[in-house]
Design an enzyme around this catalytic site. Structure first.
Site, short mmCIF file in Angstrom:
data_model
loop_
_atom_site.label_atom_id
_atom_site.label_comp_id
_atom_site.label_asym_id
_atom_site.label_seq_id
_atom_site.Cartn_x
_atom_site.Cartn_y
_atom_site.Cartn_z
N HIS A 81 0.83 -1.20 0.00
CA HIS A 81 0.00 0.00 0.00
C HIS A 81 0.87 1.26 0.00
O HIS A 81 1.96 1.29 0.57
CB HIS A 81 -1.02 0.01 1.13
CG HIS A 81 -0.47 -0.07 2.53
ND1 HIS A 81 0.00 1.04 3.20
CD2 HIS A 81 -0.37 -1.11 3.40
CE1 HIS A 81 0.37 0.66 4.43
NE2 HIS A 81 0.16 -0.63 4.57
N ASP A 83 0.19 4.32 1.25
CA ASP A 83 0.09 5.28 2.35
C ASP A 83 0.83 4.80 3.60
O ASP A 83 1.16 3.62 3.75
CB ASP A 83 -1.37 5.56 2.70
CG ASP A 83 -2.13 4.32 3.14
OD1 ASP A 83 -1.91 3.24 2.54
OD2 ASP A 83 -2.94 4.40 4.08
N ASP A 120 6.08 0.36 7.38
CA ASP A 120 4.75 -0.20 7.13
C ASP A 120 4.02 0.75 6.20
O ASP A 120 3.54 1.80 6.62
CB ASP A 120 4.00 -0.33 8.46
CG ASP A 120 2.53 -0.69 8.31
OD1 ASP A 120 2.13 -1.13 7.22
OD2 ASP A 120 1.78 -0.50 9.28
N GLU A 150 -4.81 2.38 2.75
CA GLU A 150 -4.98 1.14 3.51
C GLU A 150 -5.15 1.42 5.00
O GLU A 150 -5.94 0.78 5.68
CB GLU A 150 -3.76 0.23 3.28
CG GLU A 150 -3.91 -1.18 3.84
CD GLU A 150 -3.41 -1.33 5.27
OE1 GLU A 150 -3.64 -2.40 5.87
OE2 GLU A 150 -2.79 -0.38 5.79
N GLU A 151 -4.39 2.38 5.50
CA GLU A 151 -4.35 2.62 6.94
C GLU A 151 -5.59 3.36 7.46
O GLU A 151 -5.83 3.37 8.67
CB GLU A 151 -3.10 3.42 7.31
CG GLU A 151 -1.78 2.76 6.93
CD GLU A 151 -1.45 1.56 7.80
OE1 GLU A 151 -2.31 1.14 8.59
OE2 GLU A 151 -0.33 1.04 7.69
N ASP A 174 2.92 -6.90 3.51
CA ASP A 174 2.57 -6.04 4.64
C ASP A 174 2.69 -6.74 5.99
O ASP A 174 2.18 -6.26 6.99
CB ASP A 174 1.14 -5.52 4.45
CG ASP A 174 0.86 -4.26 5.26
OD1 ASP A 174 1.82 -3.65 5.77
OD2 ASP A 174 -0.32 -3.90 5.39
N HIS A 462 2.78 2.18 13.48
CA HIS A 462 1.71 3.12 13.82
C HIS A 462 2.08 4.04 14.98
O HIS A 462 1.22 4.74 15.51
CB HIS A 462 0.38 2.41 14.15
CG HIS A 462 -0.19 1.65 12.99
ND1 HIS A 462 -1.49 1.17 12.99
CD2 HIS A 462 0.33 1.30 11.80
CE1 HIS A 462 -1.72 0.54 11.85
NE2 HIS A 462 -0.62 0.61 11.11
#
Length: 493
Positions: A81, A83, A120, A150-151, A174, A462
């Protein structure tokens, strides 16, 4: 902190991957703002003579012919992904829509200066682009799918349509632990509480303060949810439940967290207290901080509870609304709901109270429910519906996405498993992850596609402590290339 330079990253092994990752870090790409990076990749792909298209939601599909001698192999799509999660420390000045990620080497790891790193899924994206740009890597017909958002909702994965891809095999990049092969993941749904706000004038002879909790580790609300880390929203709600009525506190704002899929690291409450109870409030805050440091010493050694004077607000919540809000936040479940019986050590169902936002007409509480099974998710939805009814609040569920049902007979998983053993002379761990990989959504338009997920070791995704282990990036790269070389031939028609 060592100097932050693209050169330092680009000199790491494997160089093609790290060179791409340095470029990715240099171009802002938080969720909902991936266009600059997307345009950069599209321009590069066209310069390479590759087929590239952007679909109607913004996903990129890049295709590369097979290398000589591999034309008859099954087509593979490598997926990542575009983002990244935008999280930073409170004292870090950084605009994720404008500023580059300040990545640097710290011993055996690459991390970032006060922000999320974006490993990530930037490492996975970089590996796919490095393979596209190579002239000496052996592979069959290749497609690369780079999804958006995605996030923050999996918008890109929801938008993938039948016919976009010709691949029979999908390799998702991922995952975040070297030595583990993922064959399934959790599904999820957003739950948003709304408490209608009613306001009243501020009493005279009060003092105004901001109570803030900082220094928590936070992290991925799926991968890290079982580690017992503090949730800043829940902790401040606990303080208010124990002290608001006793001290006569009046709340003018409660804000905490920034993403539904990140464990909240910071939260703050703006409040007033009668002047004569100022000292008592200070003492209660100090006592509560000491208690937290005792309870969470092993997992949250840097937590800090601060009470700072501020200007008196024009209005505060009415008593009934404040009581509803505090009780709702205090009783709302959070964390692991149930561990899996089928996969040892993996969370089956969880809930993260991710974001609290105070607005003029409401206070909104955004949570993310995850579960490996639909019935687990539905049970938590039912619990939250009952809670909302008891509290006189409203709850809405949205953005549900399916889990990825494990297939223990997956041919590509068998290839990855055997390849790993041949390279590293040990067995990998076959896993199901309590996080929302996009594979479950791809199964709808491509139900027969064989899927597997691999990746390097990433710690604390994150959150601003995010880091990726350099050695495992090399191991992931070697495994990926070896798997591509072992993809079997297409079956004859």
């Amino acid at each position: 902190m060592p100097a932050v330079t693209e050169t330092a990253l680009a000199s790491l092994y494997p160089q093609p991957l790290w060179q791409w990752f340095a470029q990715i870090c240099a171009i802002p790409h938080p969720s909902k703002h991936e266009q600059a990076l997307s345009q950069h990749i599209q321009a590069w792909a066209r310069d390479q003579g590759l087929s590239v298209r952007e679909d109607k939601v913004g996903n990129l599909i890049i295709k590369k012919p097979a290398t000589n001698g591999f034309e008859n192999r099954k087509t593979v799509v490598i997926q990542a992904h575009l983002d990244m999660v935008p999280q930073k420390n409170s004292d870090k000045v950084h605009d994720f829509t404008k500023d580059a990620i300040e990545a640097y080497v710290d011993g055996d790891w690459v991390t970032a200066n006060g922000t999320t790193l974006g490993a990530d899924n930037g490492i996975g994206m970089a590996s796919a682009l490095a393979i596209l740009g190579s002239s000496d890597i052996k592979h069959g017909p290749l497609e690369v799918l780079l999804t958006i958002d995605e996030e923050a909702g999996m918008t890109g994965a929801f938008g993938v349509e039948p016919g976009m891809l010709q691949a029979e095999i999908l390799i998702n990049t991922d995952s975040e632990q070297e030595g583990e092969i993922y064959m399934g993941c959790a599904g999820g749904v957003d739950a948003e509480f709304t408490v209608a706000a009613k306001w009243q004038a501020v009493s005279t002879s009060v003092k105004a303060f901001n109570l803030s909790l900082t220094g928590l580790k936070g992290g991925h609300s799926g991968v890290n949810i079982h580690l017992g880390r503090g949730n800043a929203n829940k902790i401040l709600a606990r303080f208010l439940a124990n002290n608001a009525a006793q001290l006569g506190l009046a709340i003018s704002a409660f804000n905490g967290g920034s993403l539904r899929n990140a464990i909240p690291r910071e939260a703050s409450v703006s409040l007033t207290v009668a002047a004569e109870k100022h000292s008592q409030l200070q003492q209660q805050v100090a006592d509560f901080e000491a208690l937290l440091k005792q309870e969470l010493a092993a997992v949250e050694p840097a937590l800090k509870l601060s009470l700072t004077a501020t200007t008196t607000p024009e209005q505060v919540l009415t008593g009934d609304v404040q009581s509803t809000l505090i009780n709702l936040l205090n009783v709302c479940p959070n964390g692991v709901m149930r561990m899996s019986d089928e996969v040892e050590g993996v969370t089956e169902t969880s809930l993260n109270m991710g974001v609290i936002t105070t607005k003029d007409n409401s206070i909104q509480v955004l949570c993310l429910i995850r579960s490996l099974i639909d019935s687990g998710r539905e049970q938590v939805e039912s619990m939250l519906s009952s809670l909302a009814q008891l509290a006189g609040a409203e709850v809405k569920f949205s953005g549900a996405y399916p889990g990825w049902k494990p297939n223990p007979d997956s041919p590509v998983m068998a290839i990855v498993n055997q390849t790993y053993q041949d390279i590293y002379h040990k067995e990998p761990v076959i896993m199901v992850i309590h996080a929302g990989l996009e594979c479950g959504l791809f199964k709808k338009p491509y139900p027969e596609m064989d899927m597997v997920s691999i990746g390097p070791t990433i710690r604390f995704p994150h959150g601003p402590d995010e880091m990726v282990n350099i050695k495992t990036v090399g191991q992931y790269w070697e495994l990926l290339l070896a798997v591509l070389e072992r993809i079997p031939a297409r079956e004859a028609c």
